[in-house]
Design a protein around this motif. Structure first.
Motif, PDB file in Angstrom:
ATOM      1  N   ILE A 137       0.836  -1.197   0.000  1.00  0.00           N
ATOM      2  CA  ILE A 137       0.000   0.000   0.000  1.00  0.00           C
ATOM      3  C   ILE A 137       0.872   1.248   0.000  1.00  0.00           C
ATOM      4  N   SER A 138       1.905   1.269   0.838  1.00  0.00           N
ATOM      5  CA  SER A 138       2.764   2.443   0.954  1.00  0.00           C
ATOM      6  C   SER A 138       3.503   2.748  -0.337  1.00  0.00           C
ATOM      7  N   VAL A 139       3.999   1.712  -0.991  1.00  0.00           N
ATOM      8  CA  VAL A 139       4.762   1.927  -2.226  1.00  0.00           C
ATOM      9  C   VAL A 139       3.881   2.589  -3.283  1.00  0.00           C
ATOM     10  N   ILE A 140       2.696   2.028  -3.514  1.00  0.00           N
ATOM     11  CA  ILE A 140       1.814   2.569  -4.554  1.00  0.00           C
ATOM     12  C   ILE A 140       1.298   3.944  -4.161  1.00  0.00           C
ATOM     13  N   LEU A 141       0.926   4.110  -2.887  1.00  0.00           N
ATOM     14  CA  LEU A 141       0.429   5.394  -2.400  1.00  0.00           C
ATOM     15  C   LEU A 141       1.479   6.485  -2.534  1.00  0.00           C
ATOM     16  N   THR A 142       2.747   6.135  -2.324  1.00  0.00           N
ATOM     17  CA  THR A 142       3.823   7.117  -2.386  1.00  0.00           C
ATOM     18  C   THR A 142       4.162   7.505  -3.823  1.00  0.00           C
ATOM     19  N   LEU A 143       4.117   6.541  -4.740  1.00  0.00           N
ATOM     20  CA  LEU A 143       4.578   6.794  -6.104  1.00  0.00           C
ATOM     21  C   LEU A 143       3.510   7.362  -7.030  1.00  0.00           C
ATOM     22  N   MET A 144       2.239   7.046  -6.762  1.00  0.00           N
ATOM     23  CA  MET A 144       1.190   7.360  -7.723  1.00  0.00           C
ATOM     24  C   MET A 144       0.213   8.383  -7.152  1.00  0.00           C
ATOM     25  N   GLY A 145      -0.450   9.125  -8.054  1.00  0.00           N
ATOM     26  CA  GLY A 145      -1.374  10.162  -7.626  1.00  0.00           C
ATOM     27  C   GLY A 145      -2.561  10.306  -8.550  1.00  0.00           C
ATOM     28  N   PRO A 146      -3.369  11.363  -8.350  1.00  0.00           N
ATOM     29  CA  PRO A 146      -4.649  11.493  -9.069  1.00  0.00           C
ATOM     30  C   PRO A 146      -4.542  11.598 -10.585  1.00  0.00           C
ATOM     31  N   TRP A 259      10.406  -3.930  -7.160  1.00  0.00           N
ATOM     32  CA  TRP A 259      10.236  -5.287  -6.642  1.00  0.00           C
ATOM     33  C   TRP A 259       9.708  -5.173  -5.220  1.00  0.00           C
ATOM     34  N   PHE A 260       8.590  -5.812  -4.975  1.00  0.00           N
ATOM     35  CA  PHE A 260       8.000  -5.834  -3.627  1.00  0.00           C
ATOM     36  C   PHE A 260       7.898  -7.280  -3.173  1.00  0.00           C
ATOM     37  N   GLY A 261       8.070  -7.505  -1.877  1.00  0.00           N
ATOM     38  CA  GLY A 261       7.900  -8.853  -1.360  1.00  0.00           C
ATOM     39  C   GLY A 261       7.694  -8.840   0.141  1.00  0.00           C
ATOM     40  N   THR A 262       7.526 -10.022   0.686  1.00  0.00           N
ATOM     41  CA  THR A 262       7.347 -10.164   2.128  1.00  0.00           C
ATOM     42  C   THR A 262       8.426 -11.073   2.703  1.00  0.00           C
ATOM     43  N   LEU A 263       8.633 -10.948   3.998  1.00  0.00           N
ATOM     44  CA  LEU A 263       9.633 -11.759   4.695  1.00  0.00           C
ATOM     45  C   LEU A 263       8.993 -12.937   5.422  1.00  0.00           C
ATOM     46  N   ASP A 282      15.401   5.780  -1.710  1.00  0.00           N
ATOM     47  CA  ASP A 282      15.462   7.086  -1.044  1.00  0.00           C
ATOM     48  C   ASP A 282      14.060   7.650  -0.827  1.00  0.00           C
ATOM     49  N   ILE A 283      13.226   7.548  -1.860  1.00  0.00           N
ATOM     50  CA  ILE A 283      11.846   8.038  -1.754  1.00  0.00           C
ATOM     51  C   ILE A 283      11.101   7.265  -0.672  1.00  0.00           C
ATOM     52  N   MET A 284      11.250   5.938  -0.647  1.00  0.00           N
ATOM     53  CA  MET A 284      10.555   5.125   0.348  1.00  0.00           C
ATOM     54  C   MET A 284      10.988   5.489   1.765  1.00  0.00           C
ATOM     55  N   ARG A 285      12.282   5.655   1.964  1.00  0.00           N
ATOM     56  CA  ARG A 285      12.806   5.945   3.309  1.00  0.00           C
ATOM     57  C   ARG A 285      12.357   7.316   3.814  1.00  0.00           C
ATOM     58  N   ALA A 286      12.104   8.232   2.897  1.00  0.00           N
ATOM     59  CA  ALA A 286      11.736   9.587   3.306  1.00  0.00           C
ATOM     60  C   ALA A 286      10.242   9.846   3.296  1.00  0.00           C
ATOM     61  N   ARG A 287       9.472   9.087   2.481  1.00  0.00           N
ATOM     62  CA  ARG A 287       8.073   9.442   2.294  1.00  0.00           C
ATOM     63  C   ARG A 287       7.072   8.300   2.490  1.00  0.00           C
ATOM     64  N   ALA A 288       7.477   7.049   2.410  1.00  0.00           N
ATOM     65  CA  ALA A 288       6.500   5.952   2.484  1.00  0.00           C
ATOM     66  C   ALA A 288       5.877   5.881   3.878  1.00  0.00           C
ATOM     67  N   PRO A 289       4.557   6.046   3.995  1.00  0.00           N
ATOM     68  CA  PRO A 289       3.950   6.113   5.328  1.00  0.00           C
ATOM     69  C   PRO A 289       4.142   4.849   6.158  1.00  0.00           C
ATOM     70  N   GLY A 290       4.150   3.679   5.510  1.00  0.00           N
ATOM     71  CA  GLY A 290       4.312   2.444   6.262  1.00  0.00           C
ATOM     72  C   GLY A 290       5.684   2.253   6.853  1.00  0.00           C
ATOM     73  N   LEU A 291       6.644   3.064   6.427  1.00  0.00           N
ATOM     74  CA  LEU A 291       7.988   3.036   7.007  1.00  0.00           C
ATOM     75  C   LEU A 291       8.200   4.249   7.915  1.00  0.00           C
ATOM     76  N   VAL A 292       7.863   5.429   7.425  1.00  0.00           N
ATOM     77  CA  VAL A 292       8.136   6.668   8.157  1.00  0.00           C
ATOM     78  C   VAL A 292       7.302   6.774   9.427  1.00  0.00           C
ATOM     79  N   PHE A 293       6.014   6.391   9.348  1.00  0.00           N
ATOM     80  CA  PHE A 293       5.109   6.609  10.466  1.00  0.00           C
ATOM     81  C   PHE A 293       4.844   5.352  11.287  1.00  0.00           C
ATOM     82  N   SER A 294       5.587   4.305  11.035  1.00  0.00           N
ATOM     83  CA  SER A 294       5.381   3.052  11.761  1.00  0.00           C
ATOM     84  C   SER A 294       6.627   2.701  12.562  1.00  0.00           C
ATOM     85  N   VAL A 295       6.432   1.949  13.622  1.00  0.00           N
ATOM     86  CA  VAL A 295       7.575   1.433  14.376  1.00  0.00           C
ATOM     87  C   VAL A 295       8.434   0.562  13.458  1.00  0.00           C
ATOM     88  N   GLY A 296       9.725   0.519  13.720  1.00  0.00           N
ATOM     89  CA  GLY A 296      10.618  -0.306  12.925  1.00  0.00           C
ATOM     90  C   GLY A 296      10.383  -1.791  13.162  1.00  0.00           C
TER      91      GLY A 296
END
Length: 414
Positions: A137-146, A259-263, A282-296
């Protein structure tokens, strides 16, 4: 003299409160499902407690069973090196990361895991998230828009569809693995949008098949699109050394933008990852909500997945054993005259029975025969395609596959 504040006593019998969720339409739907389950004499298959056992087994209701309901494709969930890595990380860092990775939750093991994931997948960089579902969700939400368009396979996982819906881009689906239909969709729609993201999966979890990646790359280049591939079930399964659909198809992984995947599958942890170019990460680390606003990610989980990834690199024979078991299972299913659909025989083997009652009764019969598998029902799959889903593992031995096929033979003869 200060006196303590007097506590007002509750009445002897507080009036009952009406639970508003009893009137929710979803609750009524669930109650109806329970009612029909009782009428049909079918046990509820959901949220039943299982204990993992070594060697592709599980314990259910006190019985040891042959386990075909686990994502543990490579048999690493109880490997001593994985358990030791988790213990050592817990002793060094504790259980929780203690905060967002951007603020106070970054640990050395996060960076180690990311570097080795990028190297293993043949990409420049990687980022790991605490939740696999939230990663997509975070990847698509961060990269794409209206002003953009997301075009996805009709059988794409829920997290990919929700990502497409949440980013406010236009969303279109193409028929499962039908790349002619994808091309038709793009011919009609590409010129109406700024950025276009095509989304597919390396190995589809419900059907056990995947796309023609070479053809997908030609289409995305022809129409100036980006391509995002979900490798949740493909990493550790597809390709001679488990590097996923790029290795399976013999293509350069750098030709795919995301490339997206799960552990939580082959790497027996929890959470998600995104791999690609340094700029993407770089974009994910700075803007992706599932990384920036979530516990590590909890350090013991990251350490366990890192240990599993290293074992995958050191022991590629696990991938070969998984493939042999998968092929034996899918061939046996088809030889019994049962429908395995379009499954490749790579880790996931569906047995499509069609109707929900028949599928629930089949799952119950297999359980009674000592085979632990799981029924998949609509809306998880299209109406009329309810199925049993078998996950093969490198930990299975020949008698496990034979026992599963013997139990299925009883269904086929019924």
């Amino acid at each position: 003299m200060n006196r303590p504040v007097r506590q007002r006593a509750l009445p002897a019998a507080a009036p009952a409160r009406q639970d508003p969720f009893l009137q929710h339409p979803l609750h009524a739907e669930i109650e109806q499902e329970r009612y029909w389950g009782g009428v049909l004499g079918v046990r509820d298959p959901y949220y039943r407690e299982r204990d993992a056992l070594p060697g592709g087994q599980a314990q259910l209701d006190g019985r040891a069973m042959r386990n075909f309901a686990s994502y543990d494709y490579l048999g690493l969930n109880r490997h001593p090196a994985v358990l030791e890595a988790a213990r050592d990380a817990a002793a060094r860092w504790g259980i929780s990361a203690g905060g967002s990775r951007m603020t106070s939750g970054e640990r050395a093991v996060h960076g180690e895991l990311e570097r080795e994931l990028a190297d293993f997948t043949g990409t420049e960089a990687a980022a790991v998230f605490v939740s696999g579902h939230a990663t997509a969700i975070s990847v698509i939400l961060t990269l794409m828009g209206p002003r953009d368009l997301v075009v996805h396979d009709a059988l794409a996982h829920n997290c990919l569809v929700l990502g497409a819906e949440s980013c406010r881009a236009a969303r279109l689906a193409f028929r499962h693995n039908d790349l002619d239909h994808l091309e038709e969709v793009l011919r009609r729609s590409r010129h109406l949008h700024d950025k276009v993201l095509i989304v597919s999966e390396g190995l589809f979890s419900m059907s056990g098949d995947g796309p023609d990646l070479r053809a997908l790359l030609r289409i995305k280049q022809r129409h100036d699109c980006w391509l995002m591939m979900d490798e949740a079930h493909a990493l550790g399964v597809l390709g001679a050394t488990g590097r996923g659909i790029a290795e399976h198809a013999g293509v350069d992984p750098r030709d795919v933008e995301v490339w997206f995947g799960t552990l939580s599958k082959s790497l027996v942890g929890c959470g998600g990852y995104v791999c690609g170019s340094r700029a993407l990460v770089d974009i994910m680390r700075a803007r992706a909500p599932g990384l920036v606003f979530s516990v590590g990610m909890p350090p013991p989980v990251a350490a366990a997945s890192l240990a599993a990834l290293r074992l995958l690199r050191q022991e590629p024979d696990r991938v070969a054993r998984l493939r042999a078991n998968s092929r034996a299972l899918v061939d046996g299913v088809r030889n019994l005259g049962l429908d395995a659909g379009t499954a490749w025989g790579e880790g996931i083997v569906p047995v499509i029975l069609g109707e929900v009652p028949a599928t629930l009764h089949a799952a119950q019969a297999l359980e009674e025969a000592g085979i632990c598998t799981f029924p998949v029902l609509p809306p998880g799959v299209p109406e009329g395609t309810a199925r049993l889903r078998f996950f093969a593992s490198a930990a299975h031995a020949a008698p496990d596959i034979e026992a599963a096929l013997a139990a299925l033979a009883g269904l086929a003869a019924a």
